[in-house]
Design an enzyme around this catalytic site. Structure first.
Site, PDB file in Angstrom:
ATOM      1  N   GLN A  33     -10.691  -1.394   1.551  1.00  0.00           N
ATOM      2  CA  GLN A  33     -11.707  -1.479   0.493  1.00  0.00           C
ATOM      3  C   GLN A  33     -13.096  -1.084   0.972  1.00  0.00           C
ATOM      4  O   GLN A  33     -14.008  -0.950   0.167  1.00  0.00           O
ATOM      5  CB  GLN A  33     -11.754  -2.911  -0.071  1.00  0.00           C
TER       6      GLN A  33
ATOM      7  N   GLY B  69      -6.060   6.439   1.151  1.00  0.00           N
ATOM      8  CA  GLY B  69      -6.651   7.569   0.444  1.00  0.00           C
ATOM      9  C   GLY B  69      -7.057   7.265  -0.984  1.00  0.00           C
ATOM     10  O   GLY B  69      -8.160   7.606  -1.412  1.00  0.00           O
TER      11      GLY B  69
ATOM     12  N   CYS C 236      -1.409 -14.887 -15.258  1.00  0.00           N
ATOM     13  CA  CYS C 236      -0.648 -14.027 -16.151  1.00  0.00           C
ATOM     14  C   CYS C 236      -0.693 -12.565 -15.747  1.00  0.00           C
ATOM     15  O   CYS C 236       0.109 -11.776 -16.195  1.00  0.00           O
ATOM     16  CB  CYS C 236      -1.153 -14.169 -17.568  1.00  0.00           C
TER      17      CYS C 236
END
Ligand code: FES
Lengths: 389, 276
Positions: free
Chosen positions: A178, A199, A324
């Site tokens: 990240q 990538g 969820c």
């Protein structure tokens, strides 16, 4: 309807320049770089050019870059290589907020007889260096800690951690999937032994990644076969994508400092506006050490999937840490490790921007979001009570 | 991303009957904010006829939880309490054109809220749920609920229980106990395999037949040097091909008959089996 893509920590669009760069290698120049004939063999040079470009972005030497198929492969390879290089040591250290590529690999090693320590993080999602020092022992083979967190955007003090581990001679891997392309990284100064990147998080295609291995560090290949990548990663090179990754790294490097300022400006505008217009909302993550493109906000009394699907109606793409949306029934392990109460995790939304986002898009989200939250709160039994109060 | 039907989307984006009823005759509340979904159902009941004249809801939860709540209120309005009690979680799901299987717990929550509201109206203790033995600590699910949902929905595996009740979907520690409960239920009652009826899609039928053939029929044939392959399913006609020693075997007809009996026993009397 125009898509407003604010989910760039999940994946990014391929930069047009990158597509242009890679296309010839999908169309005409389909050779195998290992071939003796020029048609294939000439590709070798392009791969080396890509390697230099990736190395350039990181301040590394080209010989320190190994191309892989993705961030996960880079992470798995790094950990496997580390434990194989010091076979007598049976302890690994990581954190509770790592990406599954590291976390689940550590769990796998734990099942194979290794001892794994999962370091806690603070309420801000920050790592405490002292905690790491405490966890170290004679038996520690490797420490793997992420550079920046995908969900909260929190940046770990990698330099400090690295210094400390270097002194003690313990292998240090960082999952920088990240971070690469989002913030400056200089491996000339940064004491890490291995670093993973992917990538598709920096405007290259999916299916290509790289692992940096510091020169001189011991290395054991994970994928075994041919002599590609100097025997460090077998398998015919994904030529077009490797070239694409090189180009994407070059592009990222060219504009990095302006981009950091640009993205931070957009992100802060979005964040401040939403905190102001939506009551009972709060930021998850250490605002003093965070990726410039990421904000993770919890909206109390509403559930994340419901928010996402309402936003989806307006073409707005984001993500959530709610149960969820996780594919399991458990909410985000990152936010839980940060001690965010369940009620707030269920209503957490992450926006992650890229250089392709515009201020107009931010304004649009600032306009759409408050009524969405308000409406869902009106539906919610808890929201109602709150409104009455 | 979940595959929601248009009906789910419609009831999520434009839910019917939202809000509270002033002076309701009955209120049913289930779920919790910690678990990730909660539903509060309000009913207005006509004393004379026993009919539900109005139903409203408030829901904290994902799209399918909101849609299920909306569907529930639509389904029960105008029904007498006794009629309403017959509304199953399957009916809620069907009203919405189906729910992803991992989301069936939303329909179960709807059904529970309805029961709670009616119990509340009839002056019964509201938390029937508390009585049973707590099995899943992560999602607060009792043995009673697991049994009930398993029997009502013909659930035979732990994964299915997780889809319908969430139990087992957290730390996973309760899985062994859920399995024991399931074994107990289906030992007394032979597992009622879902009967092949019009309700199953062709794909579901194929999957079911495939499973029966793989687990019940193939091993026997293979032991005799034969083999079987499922070729197609057309309504209740199952077309198979016999392979290996079976093909051309004089006993092929007998074998087919045997397979038919087996499939009938496990998946419904109306099935016929033909060799290709
Ligand atoms: S106790 Fe059931 S999942 Fe944890």
């Amino acid at each position: 309807m125009k898509t407003i893509y604010f989910d760039n920590n999940a994946t990014t669009n391929i930069a047009p320049e990158v597509i242009d760069e890679m296309l010839p290698y999908l169309r005409e120049l389909y050779g195998n770089p290992s071939s003796m004939h020029t048609f294939g063999g000439q590709l070798h040079r392009k791969i080396e050019e890509a390697r230099s470009r990736v190395a350039g972005l990181l301040g590394a030497g080209p010989e320190e870059i190994i191309f892989t198929s993705c961030g996960t492969e880079s992470d798995n390879t790094a950990l496997m290589s580390a434990v194989e290089s010091v076979p007598h040591k049976k302890h690994i250290i990581t954190s509770r907020v790592e990406h599954p590529a590291v976390l689940n690999f550590c769990k796998y090693l734990a099942r194979k007889g290794y001892r794994a320590t999962y370091l806690p993080v603070s309420k801000q999602g920050q790592l405490n260096v002292d905690e790491l020092v405490k966890a170290l022992d004679e038996d520690t083979a490797v420490v793997s800690l992420m550079y920046a967190n995908n969900e909260s955007g929190v940046i770990f003090p990698v330099a400090e951690l690295g210094e400390m581990l270097k002194e003690r001679g313990i292998l240090f891997h960082t999952d920088a999937v990240q971070a690469v392309g989002k913030i400056p990284i200089d491996l000339k100064k940064l004491p890490v032994d291995m670093l993973s990147l992917s990538g598709h998080k920096l405007h290259a295609p999916k299916g290509v990644g790289a692992l940096y291995v510091r020169k001189g560090a011991r290395f054991h290949p994970y994928i075994i076969g041919g002599h590609q990548e100097h025997g460090r990663r077998a398998g015919t090179e994904n030529v077009a994508s490797v070239i694409a990754l090189g180009k994407a790294c070059e592009l990222a490097g060219d504009n990095l400092s302006q981009e950091v300022i640009y993205l931070k400006g957009l992100r802060d505008k979005l964040e401040n506006a939403l905190l102001k217009s939506c009551p009972d909302a709060r930021i998850n993550g250490d605002v003093n050490s965070r990726l410039p493109n990421t904000t993770n906000i919890s909206f109390e009394y509403v559930e994340g999937e419901a928010i996402l699907l309402r936003l989806n109606e307006f073409g707005i793409c984001a993500s959530s840490g709610s149960a969820c949306t996780s594919g399991s029934l458990e909410p985000s392990h990152v936010l839980r490790a940060m001690g965010v109460p369940a009620t707030l995790i269920h209503g957490s939304i992450r926006f992650s921007l890229s250089r392709y986002n515009t201020e107009a898009e931010v304004d649009k989200v600032i306009e759409i979001m408050p009524p969405v939250i308000k409406e869902l709160r009106q539906l919610s039994p808890f929201g109602r009570e709150r409104i009455k109060k | 991303m979940w595959e929601y039907t248009d009906k789910v989307k419609e009831h999520f984006l434009h839910p019917k009957n939202i809000g509270e009823i002033e002076n309701p005759d009955a209120v049913g509340e289930v779920g919790s904010i910690v678990c990730g979904d909660a539903l509060k159902l309000y009913l207005k009941v006509d004393e004379k006829s026993g009919k539900i004249t109005d139903a409203k809801f408030q829901t904290f939860g994902c799209a399918s939880a909101i849609a299920s709540s909306s569907a529930l209120t639509e389904l029960v309005k105008g029904k007498t309490l006794d009629e309403a009690l017959k509304v199953t979680n399957q009916e809620i799901a069907e009203f919405l054109g189906g729910l992803p299987k991992e989301k069936m717990h939303c329909s179960v929550m709807g059904r529970e809220a309805l029961e709670a509201a009616i119990a509340n109206y009839r002056g019964q203790p509201p938390e029937v749920k508390e009585e049973g033995r707590l099995i899943c600590k992560c999602f607060d699910v009792t043995e009673e609920k697991i049994r009930k949902v398993a029997i009502e929905n013909h659930l035979t595996t732990v994964d299915e229980i997780t889809d319908y009740t969430k139990a087992g979907g957290g730390c996973g520690e309760c899985k062994a106990e859920i399995e024991a409960i399931l074994r107990d239920i289906w030992a007394l009652k032979k597992p009622e395999r879902p009967v092949v009826s019009k309700k199953l899609t062709n794909l579901q039928k194929i999957a079911l037949m495939q499973e029966i053939i793989e687990t019940e029929i193939r091993p026997g044939l293979q032991a005799d040097g034969g083999d079987i392959e499922l070729i197609d399913i057309d309504g209740n006609r199952v077309i198979v091909a016999l392979r290996g020693m079976c093909s051309g075997c004089l006993m092929a007809d007998v074998t087919i008959k045997g397979i038919q009996d087996k499939l009938r026993e496990m998946a419904g009397e109306e099935i016929t089996v033909e060799a290709q």
